[in-house]
Design an enzyme around this catalytic site. Structure first.
Site, PDB file in Angstrom:
ATOM      1  N   ILE A   1     -11.117 -10.809  38.601  1.00  0.00           N
ATOM      2  CA  ILE A   1     -10.813 -11.951  39.460  1.00  0.00           C
ATOM      3  C   ILE A   1      -9.782 -11.472  40.470  1.00  0.00           C
ATOM      4  O   ILE A   1      -8.650 -11.147  40.107  1.00  0.00           O
ATOM      5  CB  ILE A   1     -10.266 -13.136  38.632  1.00  0.00           C
ATOM      6  CG1 ILE A   1     -11.223 -13.496  37.490  1.00  0.00           C
ATOM      7  CG2 ILE A   1     -10.016 -14.344  39.539  1.00  0.00           C
ATOM      8  CD1 ILE A   1     -10.645 -14.461  36.471  1.00  0.00           C
TER       9      ILE A   1
ATOM     10  N   THR B   1      -7.107 -18.649  48.750  1.00  0.00           N
ATOM     11  CA  THR B   1      -6.822 -19.958  48.164  1.00  0.00           C
ATOM     12  C   THR B   1      -6.329 -19.783  46.724  1.00  0.00           C
ATOM     13  O   THR B   1      -6.308 -18.686  46.194  1.00  0.00           O
ATOM     14  CB  THR B   1      -8.085 -20.847  48.159  1.00  0.00           C
ATOM     15  OG1 THR B   1      -9.029 -20.289  47.239  1.00  0.00           O
ATOM     16  CG2 THR B   1      -8.694 -20.956  49.546  1.00  0.00           C
TER      17      THR B   1
ATOM     18  N   HIS C   1      -7.901 -20.789  44.164  1.00  0.00           N
ATOM     19  CA  HIS C   1      -9.077 -20.760  43.292  1.00  0.00           C
ATOM     20  C   HIS C   1      -8.936 -19.672  42.212  1.00  0.00           C
ATOM     21  O   HIS C   1      -9.243 -19.885  41.046  1.00  0.00           O
ATOM     22  CB  HIS C   1     -10.327 -20.528  44.142  1.00  0.00           C
ATOM     23  CG  HIS C   1     -11.604 -20.522  43.382  1.00  0.00           C
ATOM     24  ND1 HIS C   1     -12.157 -21.653  42.840  1.00  0.00           N
ATOM     25  CD2 HIS C   1     -12.441 -19.509  43.066  1.00  0.00           C
ATOM     26  CE1 HIS C   1     -13.283 -21.345  42.227  1.00  0.00           C
ATOM     27  NE2 HIS C   1     -13.476 -20.049  42.348  1.00  0.00           N
TER      28      HIS C   1
END
Length: 158
Positions: free
Chosen positions: A82, A87, A89
């Site tokens: 990841i 953002t 997110h």
């Protein structure tokens, strides 16, 4: 005083590895590190390793939950990457994934180790998948192997 600690070899163990396809270039290196450690160091037979591919890191917990529920495998290794974007997110996906995997591990008493990288950029991910910072897939495999043996010793100690 009684002490329980264990080694990392176990020729009879079965391990499921759940791999995110998102950021697959990085995840393939993490998977290679995990497989090498499991087979070469842990002495796990290839036929006792199940690889399951999912779209992204967020989908790993549902598959881990399914696997854990049926108690067919001694451990689960979660592999994903990841990378922070523009953002928040990234933060929500990482927190949710880690939290859910921990809950599943505790609920079903199965070791779930994580080679889910959470990095600020691609360079950091590359470093943690086999360069400067080692291979986090290999580290997760080592932890899984040790935890399988610790759990077995705990069961035999009752």
């Amino acid at each position: 005083m009684n002490i329980i600690q264990s080694g990392i070899t176990n020729e009879t163990a079965s391990i499921a590895i759940i791999i995110s396809r998102f950021n697959q270039f990085i995840n393939n290196h993490l998977l290679s590190g995990a497989l090498d450690t499991l087979t070469r160091i842990g002495q796990i037979k290839e036929e006792n390793i199940l690889k399951i591919y999912v779209p992204g890191a967020h989908e790993i917990p549902i598959v881990a939950n399914y696997i854990a529920k049926f108690k067919k495998y001694n451990a689960i290794i979660a592999i994903g990457t990841i990378i922070k974007g523009n953002t928040d997110h990234f933060k929500y996906i990482a927190n949710d994934t880690y939290k859910n995997l921990s809950k599943i591990s505790i609920k079903y008493l199965i070791p779930i180790t994580m080679a889910i990288l959470t990095t600020n950029n691609l360079e950091e991910s590359i470093e943690r998948s086999g360069l400067k910072m080692g291979n986090k897939g290999s580290e997760a495999a080592l932890a899984a192997l040790e935890m399988i043996n610790v759990i077995e010793k705990l069961k035999n100690n009752d």
